[in-house]
Scaffold this motif. Structure first.
Motif, short mmCIF file in Angstrom:
data_model
loop_
_atom_site.label_atom_id
_atom_site.label_comp_id
_atom_site.label_asym_id
_atom_site.label_seq_id
_atom_site.Cartn_x
_atom_site.Cartn_y
_atom_site.Cartn_z
N UNK A 82 -1.86 -5.28 -0.79
CA UNK A 82 -0.47 -5.13 -0.57
C UNK A 82 0.09 -3.83 -0.90
N UNK A 83 1.23 -3.34 -0.30
CA UNK A 83 2.01 -2.29 -0.86
C UNK A 83 3.40 -2.62 -0.96
N UNK A 94 -6.41 -9.31 -5.48
CA UNK A 94 -5.71 -8.61 -4.19
C UNK A 94 -4.98 -7.41 -4.93
N UNK A 95 -5.60 -6.19 -4.60
CA UNK A 95 -4.72 -5.07 -5.27
C UNK A 95 -3.14 -4.75 -4.59
N UNK A 96 -2.42 -4.42 -5.33
CA UNK A 96 -1.05 -4.07 -5.05
C UNK A 96 -0.79 -2.46 -5.22
N UNK A 97 -0.51 -1.73 -4.33
CA UNK A 97 -0.15 -0.34 -4.40
C UNK A 97 1.63 -0.24 -4.61
N UNK A 98 1.93 0.11 -5.81
CA UNK A 98 3.57 0.43 -5.95
C UNK A 98 3.98 1.60 -5.16
N UNK A 145 2.91 -5.67 3.71
CA UNK A 145 3.86 -5.45 3.06
C UNK A 145 4.49 -6.38 2.08
N UNK A 146 4.52 -5.63 0.73
CA UNK A 146 4.96 -6.60 -0.27
C UNK A 146 6.57 -6.28 -0.54
N UNK A 147 7.53 -7.24 -0.19
CA UNK A 147 8.88 -6.90 -0.19
C UNK A 147 9.51 -7.26 -1.49
#
Length: 816
Positions: A5-6, A659-663, A34-36
């Motif tokens: 996710x981003x 699940x990696x998130x990129x801020x 996309x992580x909103x």
């Protein structure tokens, strides 16, 4: 399930259309979703979205439903999907209050309102009125000054009368509009009061100590349905494919909420539910309850372990000595935590504690066996038990036997509290603990069930406000460790410890989220990575501090606390880019940090003299060329080690289980501080330009390019080989190395893994021992291609010097 996710911070300055414009770039970067941030309608002008006012509309200042539909279409065309943040625990108490229709109705009609069940209000207070503590002075003074007025046609819903107080507007209870103003004010279903009254007499549950965020009772099926209808429509239509749940510990029944969410998001008969992760802070070795139907946490547990890999445990003792020498403070961190939590319990959360004591007092009064436990004794025991709790929640459900771990957690807290209470309070403490564990009293007594729930709902705010928002701003041995969900006394993570943690995730929570930066982190991942290197440069750090303090003597006012000065130096080093952080950003951060610390100044009672001393010092340092030259020299000294930590922690996060998130924006080096600093605009054009250059074959020009290379190639590898990193076949296994200065692991099948990640750690100690030399790691059989350099390696023993010749990290993908 997302592959990665981003995170995008949707707000008026970055709308749904702005997000849609980046869909192609996100696809090129390699993310799947996309992580909103929260997408529902928040208070006007909200920069974060966690202050929802209307669950039936998408954020109108971000483009509303039409803008969201355009975003969904753009993501779909780019082969992406979306997940969104959900705020089930609270709504905003906006200005004007009419922006929240449900709240407006309750303020106007009281318990008779059709929305009375939405809010967690104690209607048993003497005047049966919701406390609205918004006045700048006491109500009598406000009336005498004529600051309240009646507007007979200001109600936006029915044109009826309203009360006005500057920007605040309140409804008028029908039938009271013709009373004299003082009587009219007294007859409402709300009580207007001076803002300082809130901490002592507030009678609605709130988010932590924030009066403008009122808790809602999502445990009520009607409230759940109404507050989730739009989000569920978006899920069922495919416009959302997952949810991040904000602060589940604030809910009456987190497990029940997640069970309900799993039921309503299931697709078809027996179909799987939506991917859901929860913002759960796990303390120490705590694990997420196995009976929570979700994919895992939002990743603070992973953040702590990943960052610890790049902290040298040998630096703990010298940094402790230096901190004590510089500040004169030799108290252990645990003492500061105890003090801070006690302040929060006795002041900021007094109203919540009072409500708990009221419940206990009533329960004990009506039970002849418990009647001799006094209100004062109950209050003392509740305070000590809350201060002693070391978890955000104990997970006791009314009507069910308390889980063994919950019993252990509460009884451990009781053992600490027992030493702080006099002998005559020991029996009272036992009663409080038994009630909190649902072990005594009538099963039909609703007050006991309410106490069980409210006690747990109070533990989280005490932990968060006491530790993260107070103690973390008072102790700076190594501020990189002062992170949400972290423990500053936990100095470093051994590779073996990390492997054990990662293997457990792969087994129990393979779809959990992992992260390094969020909207809540105190410092961005790259600031922490640079500061982590101080654990290897302890002598050089001590010498640098002594030099800087001497050079900056003329800027230091007598009021300046040594701890604040140490924070300034660490912040200057951590945020150093091509030059120092701007004065505007640094001063805003220091104001927040010193007020959160509450030692010399606070948000509610700012000390102008102290804040002026801090400002004078900070601006003096930023304007002193000799000081800045000395700081620049030190930053250059630690730069190679910082590069190693920065790239290493990112690779580990992107390739470990989960699940990696990129801020947003952190695919390049990001040197941000706590919000709102981390919500600054992101230059996506520059990121797209750099990515295109790398894809065209250009060598990385700087550390920004190197990080972008690592992020993009790792994300693309995950997307192209999803079964290696996600799903039932995505195993985890440590890869043997001949030195602790490398951490390596394999992902994919046990017999034939598809990827191996290798990261350098503690490069200063590595150099002191002569570098890689003949150190090796053992690759599984096969041929392996480095995703960053394209170089191929055979299976079996491989020299680390060869694998890590160009970069301090390597991602090896199986060929064929």
């Amino acid at each position: 399930m997302p592959v990665s996710t981003y995170r995008l911070q949707v707000q008026p300055a970055f709308t749904f259309d702005d997000a849609a414009a980046q869909a192609g770039y996100l696809a090129a970067l390699g993310v799947s979703h996309a992580y909103l941030s929260p997408v529902l309608a928040p208070a006007k002008g909200s920069q974060h979205g966690y202050d929802v006012v209307d669950h039936s509309r998408l954020n109108p200042e971000a483009g509303g439903r039409e803008g969201f539909d355009r975003l969904s279409a753009a993501l779909g065309e780019a082969g992406l999907a979306a997940v969104a943040d959900v705020v089930p625990n609270h709504m905003a108490v906006p200005t004007p209050a009419s922006d929240n229709a449900q709240l407006w109705s309750v303020l106007k009609e009281g318990p008779r309102s059709p929305f009375a069940s939405w809010f967690d209000v104690d209607w048993s207070v003497q005047d049966r009125a919701i406390l609205m503590a918004v006045l700048g002075q006491r109500i009598g003074q406000v009336l005498a000054a004529g600051e309240l007025s009646l507007d007979r046609s200001g109600d936006p819903f029915d044109g009826g009368p309203v009360l006005r107080y500057y920007d605040h507007v309140f409804p008028v209870r029908p039938g009271t509009e013709d009373l004299p103003l003082a009587q009219l004010v007294d007859r409402q279903w709300y009580r207007l009061a001076h803002w300082r009254v809130a901490d002592e007499e507030l009678n609605y549950r709130r988010f932590f100590d924030v009066d403008t965020l009122a808790a809602i009772r999502v445990e009520d099926p009607d409230v759940f349905d109404a507050s989730h209808a739009l989000l569920l429509d978006l899920l069922h239509s495919g416009q959302l494919q997952g949810l991040r749940i904000d602060h589940p510990d604030g809910l009456a029944d987190p497990r029940g909420y997640l069970q309900r969410l799993a039921e309503v998001t299931a697709t078809g008969e027996g179909g799987s539910s939506a991917w859901v992760v929860v913002e759960k802070i796990l303390e120490g070795e705590e694990v997420l309850p196995q009976d929570w139907p979700c994919a895992g946490t939002t990743g603070y547990d992973a953040l702590q372990r990943i960052g610890g890999l790049f902290v040298d445990a040998a630096g703990a003792e010298p940094l402790s000595g230096q901190y004590a020498a510089a500040t004169g403070d030799t108290r252990p961190f645990a003492t500061l935590v105890d003090e801070a939590k006690r302040e929060v319990v006795e002041h900021g959360l007094y109203a919540e504690v009072h409500r708990l004591v009221e419940l206990l007092s009533g329960i004990c009064h009506d039970d002849v066996d418990l009647r001799d436990h006094t209100r004062r004794g109950l209050h003392e025991c509740v305070v000590e038990l809350l201060v002693a709790m070391e978890r955000y929640r104990a997970y006791v459900t009314p009507g069910e036997p308390a889980p063994a771990e919950s019993v252990e957690v509460l009884e451990h807290a009781a053992s600490i509290a027992r030493h702080r209470l006099p002998a005559e309070r020991q029996d009272t403490l036992d009663v409080v603990v038994d009630l909190a564990l649902n072990r005594v009293g009538s099963p039909d007594d609703e007050r006991i069930a309410e106490f069980v729930v409210r006690f747990q709902q109070t533990c989280g705010p005490v932990m968060a406000k006491g530790i993260e928002d107070t103690a973390f701003y008072r102790w700076f041995r190594l501020s990189a460790l002062n992170e949400v969900g972290g423990d500053p006394t936990r100095f470093g993570t051994a590779p073996e410890e990390f492997h054990s943690f990662a293997a457990r995730l792969a087994r129990d929570w393979p779809a959990t989220m992992t992260t390094l930066s969020t909207h809540d982190t105190k410092r961005s991942e790259d600031v922490r990575a640079r500061l982590a290197t101080l654990s290897e440069f302890t002598e050089e750090w001590a010498e640098a501090l002594a030099t800087w303090r001497e050079l900056a003597a003329e800027h230091r006012a007598g009021e300046l606390d040594a701890r604040t000065e140490l924070l300034v130096w660490q912040t200057l080093v951590g945020t150093w880019g091509p030059g120092p952080i701007s004065a505007e950003r640094l001063l805003a951060y220091l104001q927040k940090a010193t007020r959160e610390a509450k030692d010399h100044t606070t948000w509610t009672a700012p000390d102008e003299a102290y804040e002026s001393a801090v400002e004078r010092f900070a601006t003096g340092v930023l304007g002193d060329e000799a000081v800045l030259a000395a700081v620049a020299e030190f930053v250059e000294l630690i730069a190679p080690a910082a590069r190693t930590a920065l790239l290493g922690q990112k690779l580990v996060q992107l390739t470990m289980p989960g699940v990696p998130d990129v801020y947003q924006g952190t695919e390049l080096v990001d040197l941000s501080l706590v919000d709102p600093d981390n919500r600054r605009a992101v230059d996506y054009a520059e990121r797209a330009r750099r990515l295109a250059a790398l894809d065209a074959g250009s060598e990385p020009a700087d550390l920004d390019d190197e990080k972008l290379l690592v992020v993009s190639r790792a994300l693309r590898a995950r997307r192209e080989h999803a079964d290696v990193f996600t799903g039932p076949a995505a195993g985890y296994a440590p890869v043997p190395t001949s030195t602790g200065n490398a951490v390596a692991f394999a992902r994919g099948g046990v017999e034939a893994p598809g990827a191996v990640a290798v990261a350098t750690r503690l490069p200063v100690s590595l150099e002191r021992h002569g570098g890689w030399g003949e150190h090796t790691l053992t690759l599984p059989e096969g041929t392996w291609r480095d995703a960053f350099t394209g170089v191929e390696h055979g299976g079996g023993p491989a020299r680390l010097a060869d694998l890590l010749r160009d970069l301090p990290v390597s991602l090896l993908l199986r060929v064929g």
